[in-house]
Design an enzyme around this catalytic site. Structure first.
Site, PDB file in Angstrom:
ATOM      1  N   ARG A 110       0.822  -1.229   0.000  1.00 18.44           N
ATOM      2  CA  ARG A 110       0.000   0.000   0.000  1.00 18.44           C
ATOM      3  C   ARG A 110       0.847   1.267   0.000  1.00 18.44           C
ATOM      4  NH1 ARG A 110      -2.743  -3.416   3.491  1.00 18.44           N
ATOM      5  NH2 ARG A 110      -4.575  -4.309   2.489  1.00 18.44           N
ATOM      6  N   LYS A 132       2.197  11.278 -11.449  1.00 24.95           N
ATOM      7  CA  LYS A 132       1.343  10.383 -12.243  1.00 24.95           C
ATOM      8  C   LYS A 132       2.123   9.117 -12.536  1.00 24.95           C
ATOM      9  CE  LYS A 132      -1.878  13.330 -14.743  1.00 24.95           C
ATOM     10  NZ  LYS A 132      -2.287  13.801 -16.076  1.00 24.95           N
ATOM     11  N   GLU A 174       8.192  17.809 -25.737  1.00 20.86           N
ATOM     12  CA  GLU A 174       7.643  18.231 -24.437  1.00 20.86           C
ATOM     13  C   GLU A 174       8.247  19.562 -24.017  1.00 20.86           C
ATOM     14  OE1 GLU A 174       5.179  17.059 -22.708  1.00 20.86           O
ATOM     15  OE2 GLU A 174       4.855  15.151 -23.705  1.00 20.86           O
ATOM     16  N   LYS A 202       6.134  22.932 -14.595  1.00 24.05           N
ATOM     17  CA  LYS A 202       5.338  21.750 -14.248  1.00 24.05           C
ATOM     18  C   LYS A 202       5.080  21.708 -12.745  1.00 24.05           C
ATOM     19  CE  LYS A 202       4.224  17.030 -14.758  1.00 24.05           C
ATOM     20  NZ  LYS A 202       4.234  15.813 -15.522  1.00 24.05           N
ATOM     21  N   GLU A 212      -5.361  16.814 -11.006  1.00 24.43           N
ATOM     22  CA  GLU A 212      -5.968  17.192 -12.279  1.00 24.43           C
ATOM     23  C   GLU A 212      -7.469  17.406 -12.188  1.00 24.43           C
ATOM     24  OE1 GLU A 212      -4.031  15.519 -15.717  1.00 24.43           O
ATOM     25  OE2 GLU A 212      -5.852  15.751 -16.891  1.00 24.43           O
ATOM     26  N   ARG A 216      -4.301  21.344 -14.222  1.00 26.44           N
ATOM     27  CA  ARG A 216      -3.218  20.431 -14.628  1.00 26.44           C
ATOM     28  C   ARG A 216      -3.413  19.948 -16.066  1.00 26.44           C
ATOM     29  NH1 ARG A 216      -0.040  15.808 -11.175  1.00 26.44           N
ATOM     30  NH2 ARG A 216       1.122  14.982 -12.938  1.00 26.44           N
ATOM     31  N   ASN A 220      -1.397  18.947 -20.937  1.00 27.68           N
ATOM     32  CA  ASN A 220      -1.680  18.136 -22.121  1.00 27.68           C
ATOM     33  C   ASN A 220      -1.753  18.993 -23.384  1.00 27.68           C
ATOM     34  OD1 ASN A 220      -1.890  15.533 -20.901  1.00 27.68           O
ATOM     35  ND2 ASN A 220      -3.756  16.297 -19.936  1.00 27.68           N
ATOM     36  N   HIS A 223      -1.419  17.585 -26.865  1.00 26.27           N
ATOM     37  CA  HIS A 223      -1.466  16.130 -26.722  1.00 26.27           C
ATOM     38  C   HIS A 223      -2.719  15.480 -27.302  1.00 26.27           C
ATOM     39  CE1 HIS A 223       2.020  16.742 -24.252  1.00 26.27           C
ATOM     40  NE2 HIS A 223       2.113  15.469 -23.941  1.00 26.27           N
ATOM     41  N   HIS A 227      -1.960  12.167 -29.105  1.00 32.13           N
ATOM     42  CA  HIS A 227      -2.451  10.854 -28.661  1.00 32.13           C
ATOM     43  C   HIS A 227      -3.190  10.149 -29.791  1.00 32.13           C
ATOM     44  CE1 HIS A 227      -2.265  12.111 -24.155  1.00 32.13           C
ATOM     45  NE2 HIS A 227      -1.134  11.581 -24.569  1.00 32.13           N
ATOM     46  N   HIS A 239       6.843  10.217 -29.445  1.00 32.15           N
ATOM     47  CA  HIS A 239       5.855  11.012 -28.711  1.00 32.15           C
ATOM     48  C   HIS A 239       6.084  12.519 -28.910  1.00 32.15           C
ATOM     49  CE1 HIS A 239       3.044  12.167 -25.620  1.00 32.15           C
ATOM     50  NE2 HIS A 239       3.995  12.819 -24.965  1.00 32.15           N
TER      51      HIS A 239
HETATM   52  N1  GLY Z   1       2.034  14.541 -18.263  1.00 32.89           N
HETATM   53  C1  GLY Z   1       0.957  15.332 -17.807  1.00 32.89           C
HETATM   54  C2  GLY Z   1       0.848  15.438 -16.335  1.00 32.89           C
HETATM   55  O1  GLY Z   1       1.752  15.029 -15.630  1.00 32.89           O
HETATM   56  O2  GLY Z   1      -0.145  15.902 -15.840  1.00 32.89           O
END
Ligand code: GLY
Length: 333
Positions: A110, A132, A174, A202, A212, A216, A220, A223, A227, A239
């Protein structure tokens, strides 16, 4: 070395950027960490010394390793080794490694602490920062995951020396994205300062919206089309190359919506071209398929949804007319 703090209260952590940053690993391990499980891939020729007894755990190579079976294998191997919450996971590699090791660290017992040592530009400016983590399913990318903040991130620019050209280009896409999130002239900066500037942007966005709930999603930027191009699978794009095309596309779409002017569109093209990244989709791109894929994007809760530049900076715009999205594809065709 440049240190950027990701300010998340008791989950705050440092991101250290600079040549030789990985040498700080013993100093950034959680206090009292007894042992370290170093997770990496066989193809990654970057060694770290955590300064405590450690063992290497290898994931398979490539994006194929970013699946649930890797997480199970990793957790079982950690269990056989006797990893506990008094230990630490150290993820050394690109986004695949930090996403898989980070997710396994989030769910094993956990939650065990994890330190990320990204070895790719993409990892340094995006994947390793912000918590993430996750893996792909056959049905789609990043569909299973968790928010699990690292204890620290070490962006060692020495790792980039041996980065294959196409991997580097992936990170540049990026990096280009951050030009439009801050408005700063990142091209004027040296690489370490530019990486740190991207990390700072960031970090600020993540600190404001860790899970998010809103803002946040601007990370993207570029993106949605990227995507779709990646999901279509028919185009040989990294990418970052897909993101570059997505940035130019998003600028054209924002222009059609009256959110930005021609000069702003030209600025997008200038920055993407300065990184020697593509401004257009590969020949033969199927526009109907791409609009259909963009409509199915997991961020598209309210019709076609894009992060788009505007008078107040980049914002999330929902309910974009599919015909407009289709027409804008002509500009990158
Ligand atoms: N890669 C997008 C984020 O970390 O929110």
């Amino acid at each position: 070395m440049i240190t950027v703090v990701v300010d998340l209260g008791e989950r705050s952590y440092d991101v250290v950027v600079g040549a030789g940053a990985a040498g700080l690993l013993p100093d950034v391990l959680p206090a009292g960490a007894k042992r370290a499980a170093v997770v990496t891939q066989g193809s990654i020729a970057f060694e770290v010394d955590p300064g405590v007894p450690h063992e290497r755990f290898l994931l398979g190579d490539g994006e194929a390793a970013k699946d649930l079976s890797s997480v199970e294998e990793l957790c079982r191997a950690w269990s056989r080794w006797g990893l506990t919450r008094a230990d630490v996971v150290v993820a050394v590699g690109g986004g695949v490694v930090t996403d898989v090791a980070g997710f396994a660290a989030a769910v094993y017992h956990r939650g065990v602490p994890v330190v990320h040592v990204p070895t790719t530009l993409l990892g340094m400016v995006d994947a390793a920062i912000g918590g993430k983590t996750g893996v792909n399913l056959p049905e789609g990318k990043n569909l299973v995951g968790a928010f699990w903040q690292p204890a620290a991130v070490l962006c060692d620019l020495d790792a980039l020396r041996t980065l294959p050209e196409r991997e580097r280009r992936s990170g540049l896409g990026e990096l280009a994205k951050y030009h439009f999130l801050s408005g700063d002239d990142l091209l004027a900066l040296e690489l370490d300062e530019r990486v740190a500037a991207a990390v700072r942007i960031k970090a600020e966005v993540v600190a404001a919206d860790e899970r998010e709930g809103g803002r946040r999603a601007i990370l993207n930027y570029g993106h949605t089309l990227a995507h779709a191009l990646e999901t279509a699978g028919a185009y040989d794009l990294r990418h970052g190359e897909a993101v570059a095309i997505g940035l130019v596309y998003a600028a054209g779409l924002a222009r059609r919506l009256g959110r930005i002017d021609d000069a702003a569109v030209a600025e997008h093209r200038r920055v993407v071209a300065a990184y020697d990244l593509p401004l257009r989709m590969p020949p033969g791109a199927d526009r109907d398929e791409l609009v259909a894929l963009m409509s199915r994007d997991k961020k598209a809760l309210d019709g076609l949804t894009f992060a788009l530049a505007g008078p107040d900076g980049v914002e999330v715009v929902a309910g974009v007319d599919p015909d407009l999205a289709h027409a804008s594809l002509e500009e990158v065709a």
